[in-house]
Write an enzyme that holds these catalytic residues in place. Structure first.
Site, PDB file in Angstrom:
ATOM      1  N   ASN A 110       1.156  -1.453   0.598  1.00  0.00           N
ATOM      2  CA  ASN A 110      -0.228   0.264   0.152  1.00  0.00           C
ATOM      3  C   ASN A 110       1.085   1.155   0.129  1.00  0.00           C
ATOM      4  O   ASN A 110       1.258   1.637   1.259  1.00  0.00           O
ATOM      5  CB  ASN A 110      -1.144   0.129   1.349  1.00  0.00           C
ATOM      6  CG  ASN A 110      -1.915   0.727   0.668  1.00  0.00           C
ATOM      7  OD1 ASN A 110      -1.618   2.087   0.709  1.00  0.00           O
ATOM      8  ND2 ASN A 110      -3.347   1.230   2.270  1.00  0.00           N
ATOM      9  N   ASP A 111       1.014   1.571  -1.020  1.00  0.00           N
ATOM     10  CA  ASP A 111       1.964   2.997  -1.532  1.00  0.00           C
ATOM     11  C   ASP A 111       1.411   3.714  -0.577  1.00  0.00           C
ATOM     12  O   ASP A 111       2.534   5.642  -0.364  1.00  0.00           O
ATOM     13  CB  ASP A 111       1.753   2.929  -2.730  1.00  0.00           C
ATOM     14  CG  ASP A 111       2.812   1.968  -3.652  1.00  0.00           C
ATOM     15  OD1 ASP A 111       3.672   1.715  -2.792  1.00  0.00           O
ATOM     16  OD2 ASP A 111       2.539   1.810  -4.430  1.00  0.00           O
ATOM     17  N   CYS A 112      -0.049   4.144  -0.195  1.00  0.00           N
ATOM     18  CA  CYS A 112      -0.545   5.204   0.534  1.00  0.00           C
ATOM     19  C   CYS A 112      -0.714   5.204   1.847  1.00  0.00           C
ATOM     20  O   CYS A 112      -0.959   6.666   2.315  1.00  0.00           O
ATOM     21  CB  CYS A 112      -1.804   5.300   0.057  1.00  0.00           C
ATOM     22  SG  CYS A 112      -2.037   5.804  -2.300  1.00  0.00           S
TER      23      CYS A 112
ATOM     24  N   ASN B 255       2.153   5.542   4.495  1.00  0.00           N
ATOM     25  CA  ASN B 255       3.300   6.259   4.648  1.00  0.00           C
ATOM     26  C   ASN B 255       3.266   6.338   6.162  1.00  0.00           C
ATOM     27  O   ASN B 255       3.633   7.198   7.011  1.00  0.00           O
ATOM     28  CB  ASN B 255       3.195   7.791   3.501  1.00  0.00           C
ATOM     29  CG  ASN B 255       2.819   7.437   2.580  1.00  0.00           C
ATOM     30  OD1 ASN B 255       1.711   8.350   1.931  1.00  0.00           O
ATOM     31  ND2 ASN B 255       3.670   6.307   1.516  1.00  0.00           N
TER      32      ASN B 255
ATOM     33  N   GLN C 226       4.731  10.004  -1.654  1.00  0.00           N
ATOM     34  CA  GLN C 226       5.713   8.672  -2.561  1.00  0.00           C
ATOM     35  C   GLN C 226       7.529   9.118  -2.369  1.00  0.00           C
ATOM     36  O   GLN C 226       8.184   8.287  -1.976  1.00  0.00           O
ATOM     37  CB  GLN C 226       5.431   7.596  -3.104  1.00  0.00           C
ATOM     38  CG  GLN C 226       4.064   6.760  -3.415  1.00  0.00           C
ATOM     39  CD  GLN C 226       2.708   7.210  -2.678  1.00  0.00           C
ATOM     40  OE1 GLN C 226       2.044   8.217  -3.608  1.00  0.00           O
ATOM     41  NE2 GLN C 226       2.430   6.900  -1.545  1.00  0.00           N
TER      42      GLN C 226
END
Length: 812
Positions: free
Chosen positions: A482-484, A486, A499
């Site tokens: 899940n790149d989101c 963070n 990112q």
């Protein structure tokens, strides 16, 4: 409302109303030259890289939607229309768009004239070919004027949209007979040009956009078309285009075929010119000669159809459910090919500018493609591994043109390295090719740094082991899948990218349960691979690490009813009943249940029951619950989305198959099938007005239960959903899995499924597999027969190449 129908025999989706809720697209090309085409002929073409080698211009997020493409304008005695309806939008007497396997056919009729446009990229050809067949279907002669049209992009799609102080002065073309050549920047640093040709003499042309359209006109009212007369313009700077003009008369019943070609040519540096200022057209002329008649085009089209016959014949299903069969046999496999080619780079939701090929994405996509062309999967693995660093980390993306890491995005996504083990083992099990492990592969594409691929797998494994947090769980780094999410970003500047902003991981306690589950699954696969290679000491070491991870998950990753999602920078729980919002997440439930962590004492069952209770809804399984209603700086981008959209409690269809596979670990075939159907496009066709995107391919995101419009979808085509759903349905529900020693048969099906048949080609042999379920069970192989003889266990051994084998499986 439905806007068309499936034609399974032709392997086509037939669109009968051009006003689809969103442009419904297709992809042309399958190796180096590609085009995107909508149901109204919008879209663009490029060679290898949609950012650096774009041939034609397209306007994303424009008004009206889907502006720019390959257009044919017909002026029939003052009535101006397009066969694809757009851009003029004159009402047609008849319209049909057929999206097929790497081709699209659009047919329009108006006032007794039929225009049939077939678009495709021939195999091993750097060009898009259009065969336009014009037929007088009336009872009187038809005289009309035809204008073709494309708009050139100035190669680099990013600077094409921004560097106008240069662009408006650089456009250059040559016109040679019926061919318009685009040679902007060719005399300087480029060795490539494009061309647009028609196979007959023309009565005129235009290459200057202002002349063709008129300065204040749109594509819907080009002044030359309305006037019925070309300008014969030659572009010098400004905006170069390519338009052919022809005057035609057809007798009643008469047809005429025209062949248009949009091509790409590269010349050697010392062979660029015919004479001063005149480009070397030898390769272009050779390419045009290959397709200069309708018969030659038809032959090339037949070759393309035969190519897809071969690919789609490798795995075919007869289940008695036409919707399931069309997804498994046609559209899911086709989409997997497209995601393999493009990763996440170029769709009608991704502009092809900001993203290259993903390290994680490309490895995942392999499992949906590797059975079709294993040798291309082999090369992709080597390309991916070549962007890795010596410590096991890697670039998150690389550019397909150069195959080098994308510095703009960088690395630090700590799930990435384990995906290399996933992709490589999927390839070896399919192809039986252990030699890939000995292939020399560099680090960061540095010459002289080559080591065997097996060493890349070892450093991938060690990257997790060397980056553990205070609970013995994997540190998340910049993000995991899940790149989101963070956890090390802490951004309050709207001008920053979540990112790419500073990765504040120094001293961080941010750990990922998703990576923990991933490590258990593919760490165990790494152990098995080492044992097969006789590397028992390495296997023992790796097994100890996997066992320690399982224990860390059980001790520090269980929240009572489900698995935690993570620990944040400060060591606080994420995805816990203690949290105000985002109490439960799908990723860790999927990965830890696929890994079977706690299976023996009920953790898997409790986790999946919690998924059903808190995350499931009518349209699929949402990513988290409750949705975030406030921005949480410690969590980053996930909490910036409105509730129910994208990563904030949207149905991120990519990860639904993880839960589906988790359900097969439990043997709950009815539940796995229920989840599969909810997100499968063929079962959603009747609600296209709500769903919006194509009813023949998977999308990335569907709005969740907290959204304003639950069930509305976005980001179709380029999503790991395609490969993961293929993986889930074929290997875990239908239960036909490639293994080192043969095909493992282990179905986990709905209890009301009593019979199905699969034909599977595997390592050169054909297996005709019949599965019977007389007792209505979900799981359990009672007997297995190979060519009439019983087989112990549930693995069908590898058979000789060329053999045809009958396999009968009885469940009970």
């Amino acid at each position: 409302m439905k806007y068309g129908h499936f034609d399974d025999k032709a392997r086509e989706y037939v669109i009968e109303n051009p006003r689809t809720p969103w442009p419904w697209i297709n992809y042309l090309g399958n190796e180096d030259f590609f085009s995107l085409i909508s149901n109204t002929a919008g879209g663009y073409s490029f060679y290898k890289d949609a950012k650096f080698r774009r041939l034609t211009r397209y306007r994303y997020n424009g008004v009206p939607m889907d502006a720019g493409g390959r257009y044919f304008y017909i002026n029939d005695n003052g009535t101006v229309w397009n066969p694809g309806w757009k851009p003029v939008k004159t009402e047609l007497d008849s319209y049909e768009c057929r999206h097929g396997m790497n081709y699209t056919r659009i047919i329009g009729e108006k006032n007794g004239l039929r225009a049939d446009m077939l678009f495709f990229v021939p195999l091993n050809t750097h060009a898009e070919v259009t065969k336009l067949t014009l037929t007088n279907i009336g009872d009187t002669p038809k005289t009309f004027k035809l204008f073709s049209f494309i708009e050139w992009c100035l190669w680099n799609a990013a600077t094409d949209m921004e560097n106008f102080q240069r662009n408006f002065s650089t456009g250059e073309v040559e016109v040679d007979g019926s061919t318009i050549y685009h040679k902007t920047e060719y005399k300087e640093r480029r060795n490539h040009y494009a061309f647009y040709n028609v196979n007959v003499p023309v009565d005129g042309f235009d290459t200057d956009r202002e002349t063709f359209l008129g300065l204040y006109n749109g594509f819907d009212e080009p002044q030359t078309v309305i006037a019925g007369k070309p300008g014969n313009s030659v572009a010098h700077g400004w905006s170069p285009v390519a338009s052919h003009y022809m005057e035609m008369t057809l007798r009643p019943g008469e047809s005429r075929d025209l062949v248009f070609m949009l091509g790409y040519v590269e010349n050697e540096q010392d062979d660029k010119w015919e004479s001063k200022g005149v480009i070397n057209k030898t390769k272009a002329r050779e390419m045009m000669a290959r397709f200069d008649t309708a018969d030659k085009v038809d032959k090339a089209f037949d070759e393309l159809r035969a190519y897809w016959d071969r690919l789609l014949g490798i795995f075919s299903l007869d289940s008695g459910d036409e919707r399931l069969d069309r997804m498994v046999n046609i559209w899911n496999q086709y989409q997997c090919m497209i995601t393999f080619c493009f990763s996440r780079s170029a769709s009608f939701f991704e502009s092809g500018i900001g993203r290259g090929m993903g390290f994680r994405d490309s490895n995942q996509d392999l499992v949906g493609f590797v059975h079709q062309i294993p040798e291309r999967a082999r090369q992709r693995i080597i390309d991916i591994a070549s962007t890795q660093f010596p410590d096991g980390g890697c670039y998150h993306q690389y550019q397909p043109l150069t195959k080098r890491g994308n510095n703009d995005i960088g690395g630090g996504f700590n799930d990435d390295p384990m995906w290399l083990i996933f992709g490589t083992i999927a390839y070896i099990k399919e192809a039986g090719d252990m030699s890939i492990l000995e292939a020399p592969v560099p680090f960061d594409n540095v010459p002289g740094s080559e080591v065997p691929l097996m060493e890349h797998l070892r450093v991938s494994f060690n990257h997790v082991v060397d980056n553990l947090g205070p609970h013995g769980l994997p540190l998340i780094g910049r993000a995991d899948w899940n790149d989101c999410l963070n956890l090390n970003c802490f951004s309050n500047d709207p001008n920053e990218s979540f990112q790419t902003t500073e990765n504040k991981t120094e001293g961080s306690k941010a750990e990922s349960l998703m990576i923990a589950g991933q490590f258990v699954i593919y760490g165990q696969e790494y152990v098995q691979l080492c044992r097969r290679l006789g590397l028992d000491d390495e296997a023992d070491r790796a097994q100890a690490c996997v066992d320690a991870m399982k224990e860390a998950v059980r001790k520090h990753g269980w929240d009572g009813e489900w698995f935690l999602r993570a620990y944040d920078y400060y060591g606080n729980k994420v995805g816990s009943h203690e949290n105000k919002e985002g109490k439960i997440f799908i990723e860790s439930q999927g990965w830890c249940t696929m890994a079977g962590i706690g299976l023996e004492d009920g953790l898997v069952e409790k986790s999946l029951d919690s998924v059903k209770k808190y995350l499931d809804c009518e349209h699929g399984i949402v990513l988290n619950h409750p949705a975030f209603t406030e921005y949480v700086m410690e969590y980053g981008e996930i909490s910036t989305y409105p509730a129910g959209y994208k990563e904030n409690a949207g149905i991120f269809a990519h990860n639904n198959p993880w839960v589906i596979i988790g359900e097969t670990v439990l043997g709950r075939g009815d539940r796995a099938w229920e989840y599969y159907r909810k997100i499968c496009p063929a079962y959603l066709e009747d609600k296209s007005d709500l769903h919006k995107v194509e009813p023949y391919v998977y999308c990335q995101m569907t709005a969740g239960k907290d959204a304003f419009r639950p069930g509305e979808a976005k980001n179709s085509w380029l999503t790991g959903t395609a490969a993961w759903n293929w993986y889930a349905i074929t290997q875990f529900i239908l239960g036909i899995r490639p293994g080192y020693d043969g095909l493992e048969i282990d179905p986990c099906i709905p209890s009301d499924c009593r019979h199905y048949e699969v034909t599977r080609r595997f390592r050169g042999a054909e297996y005709r597999i019949t599965v019977d379920n007389p007792d209505g069970v979900c799981r359990g192989v009672k007997s297995l027969m190979l060519n009439g003889s019983p087989v112990e266990g549930n693995v069908v051994p590898v058979r000789p190449e060329g053999s045809v084998n009958e396999v009968r499986v009885t469940l009970g």
